[in-house]
Design a protein around this motif. Structure first.
Motif, PDB file in Angstrom:
ATOM      1  N   UNK A 106      66.978  45.528  29.001  1.00 45.28           N
ATOM      2  CA  UNK A 106      65.984  45.107  29.982  1.00 45.28           C
ATOM      3  C   UNK A 106      64.816  46.085  29.967  1.00 45.28           C
ATOM      4  N   UNK A 107      63.601  45.530  29.991  1.00 42.04           N
ATOM      5  CA  UNK A 107      62.375  46.310  30.172  1.00 42.04           C
ATOM      6  C   UNK A 107      61.672  45.772  31.408  1.00 42.04           C
ATOM      7  N   UNK A 108      61.360  46.647  32.357  1.00 36.48           N
ATOM      8  CA  UNK A 108      60.654  46.245  33.569  1.00 36.48           C
ATOM      9  C   UNK A 108      59.196  46.691  33.502  1.00 36.48           C
ATOM     10  N   UNK A 109      58.283  45.792  33.862  1.00 39.52           N
ATOM     11  CA  UNK A 109      56.866  46.121  33.964  1.00 39.52           C
ATOM     12  C   UNK A 109      56.400  45.800  35.378  1.00 39.52           C
ATOM     13  N   UNK A 110      55.305  46.451  35.814  1.00 38.10           N
ATOM     14  CA  UNK A 110      54.965  46.493  37.239  1.00 38.10           C
ATOM     15  C   UNK A 110      53.849  45.545  37.651  1.00 38.10           C
ATOM     16  N   UNK A 111      53.831  44.318  37.124  1.00 33.90           N
ATOM     17  CA  UNK A 111      52.817  43.363  37.576  1.00 33.90           C
ATOM     18  C   UNK A 111      53.148  42.906  38.997  1.00 33.90           C
ATOM     19  N   UNK A 112      52.129  42.884  39.850  1.00 39.34           N
ATOM     20  CA  UNK A 112      52.305  42.520  41.252  1.00 39.34           C
ATOM     21  C   UNK A 112      51.797  41.101  41.524  1.00 39.34           C
ATOM     22  N   UNK A 113      51.931  40.698  42.779  1.00 37.17           N
ATOM     23  CA  UNK A 113      51.420  39.393  43.196  1.00 37.17           C
ATOM     24  C   UNK A 113      49.912  39.314  42.986  1.00 37.17           C
ATOM     25  N   UNK A 114      49.214  40.422  43.200  1.00 38.83           N
ATOM     26  CA  UNK A 114      47.767  40.435  42.988  1.00 38.83           C
ATOM     27  C   UNK A 114      47.429  40.261  41.512  1.00 38.83           C
ATOM     28  N   UNK A 115      48.210  40.893  40.631  1.00 40.31           N
ATOM     29  CA  UNK A 115      48.015  40.690  39.191  1.00 40.31           C
ATOM     30  C   UNK A 115      48.230  39.228  38.825  1.00 40.31           C
ATOM     31  N   UNK A 116      49.225  38.604  39.459  1.00 38.92           N
ATOM     32  CA  UNK A 116      49.495  37.192  39.187  1.00 38.92           C
ATOM     33  C   UNK A 116      48.319  36.319  39.592  1.00 38.92           C
ATOM     34  N   UNK A 117      47.739  36.599  40.759  1.00 35.97           N
ATOM     35  CA  UNK A 117      46.584  35.830  41.222  1.00 35.97           C
ATOM     36  C   UNK A 117      45.413  35.979  40.256  1.00 35.97           C
ATOM     37  N   UNK A 118      45.176  37.194  39.796  1.00 34.94           N
ATOM     38  CA  UNK A 118      44.091  37.434  38.839  1.00 34.94           C
ATOM     39  C   UNK A 118      44.334  36.685  37.535  1.00 34.94           C
ATOM     40  N   UNK A 119      45.596  36.665  37.102  1.00 39.45           N
ATOM     41  CA  UNK A 119      45.941  35.981  35.852  1.00 39.45           C
ATOM     42  C   UNK A 119      45.693  34.477  35.963  1.00 39.45           C
ATOM     43  N   UNK A 120      46.081  33.886  37.093  1.00 44.25           N
ATOM     44  CA  UNK A 120      45.863  32.449  37.298  1.00 44.25           C
ATOM     45  C   UNK A 120      44.370  32.132  37.267  1.00 44.25           C
ATOM     46  N   UNK A 121      43.561  32.925  37.960  1.00 44.66           N
ATOM     47  CA  UNK A 121      42.116  32.691  37.970  1.00 44.66           C
ATOM     48  C   UNK A 121      41.515  32.895  36.583  1.00 44.66           C
ATOM     49  N   UNK A 122      41.991  33.897  35.876  1.00 46.88           N
ATOM     50  CA  UNK A 122      41.496  34.161  34.523  1.00 46.88           C
ATOM     51  C   UNK A 122      41.746  32.949  33.628  1.00 46.88           C
ATOM     52  N   UNK A 123      42.930  32.389  33.719  1.00 47.72           N
ATOM     53  CA  UNK A 123      43.257  31.216  32.906  1.00 47.72           C
ATOM     54  C   UNK A 123      42.468  29.990  33.352  1.00 47.72           C
TER      55      UNK A 123
END
Length: 341
Positions: free
Chosen positions: A134-151
């Motif tokens: 397992x590898x854990x990375x620290x993307x947050x809910x705010x990162x998710x929102x930015x990713x959706x808008x970027x796409x």
């Protein structure tokens, strides 16, 4: 090290532990790699994962990837902060190097995409070396929102609107997990304060030459004036779309299995009887077998060759789609590469 007495922080720790167990189960002392930079998000993740090991059962290790993007002074600050953070968390640390600039030149790609590629490739190799699954990375809910808008700005379909998955295979034997997707960036800063940890600020996060930063510092604040909970709403959209996407992917995978012959090839005549959207999903499923995640543009290129009835197209991961004699086949040219997302 023990969890701070603040009830909110203890609750966040329980949420992170539950998220990890939900996606990959209990560790029973097996190693887990937590990717850290020294910033607030990854610092909070490591501190909480290390502090709740008795709950989730994974033996936490820290890993810092030096991308060779920033100046030597900034890179040294990141490495030093990661070392101090790992010591405070009581976690062993690996510092590994991955030259994103060289990768960008090799791939003729942007520096951000190259950095993602070398980061995940390096972390997957490190996980295998350390016996971690397992590898854990620290993307947050705010990162998710930015990713959706970027796409959205790039004209994405369902795949882009579903954002970043909470879990996905990094390689055949290593899982990538994002246990902080339900947390806000504000909460990670609260965690750092509770542990008396001063995170390092990454100057590149303020560089408006990057589209993601313009979304973070300009677009999202304007949207928040209309709906203060915009990041949470966009994250909810990603989860809802992700559920629909999973169903469509399953239908595409099942249809592919029905169409493939014993060699894994497809008869073009039967493929062309499928509805257009199902053709899209079947092609994507065909390439997922090779460990390749196709973009919308690459999928369109593959479908164009299929509809033409002959020809071939070179695709990511060193594979080639070929249509000859009424047969659709994929020829892998090199071992599958990890997805960049």
């Amino acid at each position: 090290m023990t969890l701070p007495t603040d009830r909110r922080i203890r609750d966040i720790g329980r949420r992170i532990s539950r998220a990890l167990v939900e996606h990959v189960g209990t560790g029973f002392g097996r190693p887990l790699i937590a990717a850290v930079s020294g910033g607030a998000d990854s610092s909070a993740m490591l501190l909480l994962l290390a502090d709740t090991q008795s709950r989730h059962g994974w033996r936490v290790r820290a890993a810092h990837v030096d991308h060779f993007i920033q100046s030597e002074q900034i890179r040294a600050a990141f490495r030093e902060a990661s070392a101090r953070l790992a010591e405070q968390a009581g976690a062993p640390l690996d510092i590994v190097e991955a030259n994103a600039r060289a990768e960008a030149a090799h791939r003729s790609d942007g520096i951000e995409a190259a950095a993602r590629h070398v980061r995940y490739d390096t972390l997957s190799r490190l996980a295998r070396e350390r016996g971690a699954s397992v590898v854990c990375v620290a993307h947050t809910r705010d990162d998710q929102a930015e990713t959706v808008l970027l796409h959205m700005l790039r004209g994405s379909g369902l795949d882009g609107l579903s954002g970043m998955p909470a879990q996905r295979p990094l390689t055949d034997d290593v899982q990538l997990v994002r246990p902080l997707l339900g947390m806000s960036r504000q909460e990670t800063e609260q965690v750092c304060r509770a542990y008396d940890w001063q995170p390092v600020d990454d100057p590149s996060n303020h560089d408006l030459a990057y589209t993601r930063n313009r979304i973070r510092h300009s677009l999202l604040p304007q949207m928040a004036e209309i709906n203060p909970n915009i990041s949470e709403r966009l994250a909810e959209l990603a989860r809802a779309v992700g559920s629909d996407r999973e169903l469509l992917d399953l239908v595409g995978q099942q249809t592919l299995a029905q169409l493939q012959d014993e060699d894994g090839a497809l008869e073009r005549r039967l493929f062309m009887t499928l509805p257009g959207q199902l053709q899209n999903r079947v092609v994507r499923a065909l390439f997922r077998e090779q460990g390749i995640v196709l973009s919308a543009e690459r999928t369109a290129a593959a479908l164009q060759v299929i509809h033409t009835g002959h020809g071939r197209v070179e695709l990511p991961g060193g594979a080639r789609l070929s249509v000859t004699g009424g047969t659709i086949s994929v020829v892998p040219l090199c071992p599958p590469a990890a997805s960049d997302h």
